[in-house]
Design a protein around this motif. Structure first.
Motif, short mmCIF file in Angstrom:
data_model
loop_
_atom_site.label_atom_id
_atom_site.label_comp_id
_atom_site.label_asym_id
_atom_site.label_seq_id
_atom_site.Cartn_x
_atom_site.Cartn_y
_atom_site.Cartn_z
N PRO A 34 32.62 28.79 47.09
CA PRO A 34 33.31 28.45 48.40
C PRO A 34 34.87 28.49 48.42
N VAL A 35 35.52 27.99 47.47
CA VAL A 35 37.16 27.78 47.43
C VAL A 35 37.68 29.23 46.97
N VAL A 36 36.85 30.18 46.15
CA VAL A 36 37.34 31.07 45.63
C VAL A 36 37.28 32.41 46.87
N ASP A 37 35.97 32.18 47.49
CA ASP A 37 36.02 33.03 48.67
C ASP A 37 37.04 32.69 49.73
N ARG A 38 37.51 31.54 49.89
CA ARG A 38 38.47 31.28 50.96
C ARG A 38 39.74 31.56 50.44
N LEU A 39 39.95 31.43 49.00
CA LEU A 39 41.31 31.94 48.42
C LEU A 39 41.75 33.47 48.58
N LEU A 40 40.61 34.15 48.29
CA LEU A 40 40.68 35.58 48.36
C LEU A 40 40.64 36.10 49.81
N SER A 41 40.02 35.37 50.86
CA SER A 41 40.17 35.59 52.20
C SER A 41 41.60 35.30 52.71
N ASP A 42 42.07 34.25 52.45
CA ASP A 42 43.68 34.00 52.73
C ASP A 42 44.88 35.02 51.87
N ASP A 43 44.36 35.49 50.88
CA ASP A 43 45.30 36.50 50.24
C ASP A 43 44.86 37.85 50.27
N THR A 44 44.21 38.25 51.34
CA THR A 44 43.70 39.55 51.48
C THR A 44 44.84 40.69 51.50
N ALA A 45 45.85 40.46 52.47
CA ALA A 45 46.67 41.16 52.83
C ALA A 45 47.80 41.44 51.56
N PRO A 46 48.17 40.65 51.03
CA PRO A 46 49.05 40.80 49.82
C PRO A 46 48.39 41.51 48.67
N LEU A 47 46.66 41.30 48.49
CA LEU A 47 46.12 42.24 47.45
C LEU A 47 45.86 43.45 47.93
N ALA A 48 46.17 43.76 49.12
CA ALA A 48 45.99 45.42 49.42
C ALA A 48 47.03 46.21 48.60
N PRO A 49 46.71 47.53 48.32
CA PRO A 49 45.53 48.08 48.96
C PRO A 49 44.12 47.85 48.09
N LEU A 50 44.13 47.00 46.88
CA LEU A 50 42.85 46.52 46.28
C LEU A 50 42.02 45.79 47.22
N ASN A 51 40.76 45.99 46.96
CA ASN A 51 39.90 45.11 47.54
C ASN A 51 39.50 43.86 46.94
N PRO A 52 39.95 42.55 47.23
CA PRO A 52 39.50 41.42 46.47
C PRO A 52 38.03 41.14 46.62
N ALA A 53 37.20 40.87 45.39
CA ALA A 53 36.09 40.74 45.37
C ALA A 53 35.67 39.44 44.38
N TYR A 54 34.52 38.78 44.53
CA TYR A 54 34.14 37.69 43.84
C TYR A 54 32.62 37.68 43.90
N THR A 55 31.96 37.56 42.87
CA THR A 55 30.42 37.90 42.87
C THR A 55 30.00 36.63 41.79
N ASP A 56 29.07 35.84 42.49
CA ASP A 56 28.15 34.52 41.91
C ASP A 56 27.12 35.41 41.02
N VAL A 57 27.43 35.39 39.68
CA VAL A 57 26.54 36.11 38.77
C VAL A 57 25.94 34.83 37.79
N ASN A 58 26.48 33.76 37.93
CA ASN A 58 26.37 32.60 37.23
C ASN A 58 27.76 32.60 36.14
N VAL A 59 28.10 31.40 35.93
CA VAL A 59 29.12 31.35 34.78
C VAL A 59 29.21 32.05 33.58
N ASP A 60 27.94 31.87 32.83
CA ASP A 60 27.85 32.68 31.36
C ASP A 60 27.88 34.40 31.82
#
Length: 504
Positions: free
Chosen positions: A46-72
């Motif tokens: 939940p925190v990583v998703d919010r951080l990426l959402s709040d930082d979307t414009a500065p990260l452009a033109p790259l699309n910010p992404a985070y996927t839960d695939v489990n820590v390992d």
């Protein structure tokens, strides 16, 4: 003579190719060049998703992404499946890489650094109503639950193991709704639940149970009893990301687990008020960022107040996590496998700190070589955002603790390495090694001022993720010399043959 001419031409060609022409470019990653790809577990999602959402414009033109695939799996995709073959640009992890994972990263050509950016309590969720407020009615709200049932390590051993006498009901006289309260919890059967996916929440609770001889004995007895009854996967109590009990374990991460414990409306993200749709009596280890309002709507999952080293019973919160993190140490070494790692240390005088066995540090694990210029530059910018005012407020708002000043300083140094990597790679068209990146960033300050000047490079970059090799750099000279000698000898033989024919 024809064969000698062919041999001579081939030899000359090999010499020219080795000395004067660059080798073919090779891909440094398989990730989408338009996306900054992050992976990890659901623990801090939940925190990583919010951080990426709040930082979307500065990260452009790259699309910010985070996927839960489990820590390992997130770490596995980050370290690679072969030389230059990586499925993630960065990882979010609650643990450092193992020695085997570090060796794989090195073999695949990935150097890396840790950025500690938050500290998260592992909560012990207790879905147990207050007997004074709830008497079995059909509806229930968060205000009717016991707020923070005080639990010592011994009581945790009894709940998650097998005590004598057994603690089977929340109405047991050993339990109360709050510290100093005489109000008992509503009498329900104790039901142990857990995340089936690998999770540091599982390991943290097992570590706490193993730390106390009495709790360890109770935990061992519970494992042995349930293993005999085919209700446990192992009798081994060694702390592990994988939960040892077989019953009530849910795959899919923390959100899927919570979805089984209380009915969440898919349209509003609010929990149902029907008591029958809650798993009342359940207890489980859970990342605290999922207990408040992880999706923007208050869930207020009740959590236990766990006894700390000072003797106080403390519930998980941002303030309690910050107090525990203040007593932690930050490693500063020349070894990237240990540099910037955080070790929590229990304080016998700090009444406000959360139990340190139930504390997890969050790391961004980032490459220090091999990223395309645009990705290196943008990842550096993302680190500075996470460690800045807005990013740290996002972390605090969701119930974790922000980084300490020393951790922010260490993280900004890593951001400087990435910025240097992006500029160096874009300028040379080659992928710099770790030593080159470190040399380029030597003398950079990790202060806020240095970070601000460093951010001027955030708009630089571009690149397709390939790294042409420099001509003749690092070549073995003997094949070149040998090829030249063959060419000279062949030419001499041809000259003599032509000379004889001319004489005849």
């Amino acid at each position: 003579m024809r064969w000698l001419l062919v041999l001579a031409l081939m030899s000359v060609g090999s010499v020219v190719g080795a000395v004067g022409l660059p080798s073919a470019p090779h891909a440094v990653a398989d990730t989408d060049p338009t996306t900054l790809v992050g992976e990890g577990g659901s623990f801090f999602e939940p925190v990583v998703d919010r951080l990426l959402s709040d930082d979307t414009a500065p990260l452009a033109p790259l699309n910010p992404a985070y996927t839960d695939v489990n820590v390992d799996q997130g770490i596995a995709d980050f370290i690679g499946s072969g030389p230059g073959d990586f499925a993630a640009d960065y990882a979010v992890s609650e643990r450092p890489l193992t020695s085997a994972e570090a060796a794989t990263a090195l073999a695949d050509g990935r150097t890396y650094a840790y950025v500690p950016f938050a500290a998260t309590p592992v909560a012990v969720a207790t879905l147990v109503p207050d007997a004074a407020k709830y008497q079995g009615q059909s509806t229930i709200t968060s205000s009717e639950f016991c707020p923070h049932i005080p639990l010592s390590t011994s009581l945790l051993g009894a709940l998650f193991g097998l005590a004598s006498p057994p603690l089977l009901s929340w109405g047991d006289s050993r339990l109360s709704c709050a510290s100093g309260s005489t109000t008992p919890p509503y009498s329900l059967s104790v039901a142990v639940w857990a995340n089936l996916d690998p999770s540091m929440a599982n390991q943290a609770l097992m570590t706490l149970l193993d730390s106390d001889p009495g709790a360890k004995s109770e935990f061992d007895a519970g494992l042995a009893n349930r293993f005999t009854n085919h209700e446990a996967l192992t009798e081994d109590d060694t702390p592990s990301e994988k939960w040892p009990y077989a019953q009530n374990t849910i795959p899919g991460g923390d959100e899927a687990l919570i979805g089984k414990l209380l009915d969440i409306d898919s349209k509003t993200n609010a929990p149902d008020t029907q008591a029958a749709n809650w798993q009342l009596g359940a207890t489980l280890p859970l990342s605290s960022v999922w207990t408040g309002a992880p999706l923007g709507v208050a869930w207020n999952i009740p959590t236990a107040a766990v006894q700390n080293a000072q003797g106080s019973f403390v519930a998980p919160s941002s303030a309690a996590a910050a107090a525990a993190e203040a007593d932690a140490t930050l490693a500063s070494t020349s070894d990237p496998g240990t540099d910037n790692l955080v070790t929590f240390k229990a304080s016998t005088t700090d009444a406000a700190a959360y139990n340190t066995d139930l504390m997890e540090e969050e790391y961004l694990v980032v490459p220090t070589s091999g990223l395309a210029p645009a990705k290196a530059t943008k990842l550096a910018q993302f680190i500075r955002f996470v460690l800045g005012g807005t990013g740290q407020k996002d972390i605090t708002d969701l119930g974790a603790a922000p980084a300490t000043a020393a951790m922010r300083s260490a993280g900004l140094q890593v951001a400087a390495l990435l910025s240097a990597q992006g500029v160096s790679t874009a300028a040379s068209g080659a992928t710099p090694g770790a030593s080159a990146v470190q040399a380029a960033s030597a003398g950079l300050s990790a202060s806020t001022g240095a970070a601000s000047s460093d951010s001027a490079t955030d708009g630089a970059g571009g690149g397709d993720g390939s790294s042409p090799e420099l001509a003749a750099t690092g070549l073995d000279p003997w094949p070149v010399a040998g090829g030249g000698a063959v060419a000279v000898a062949a030419a001499e033989l041809v000259r003599r043959r032509l000379r004889r024919r001319s004489a005849a």
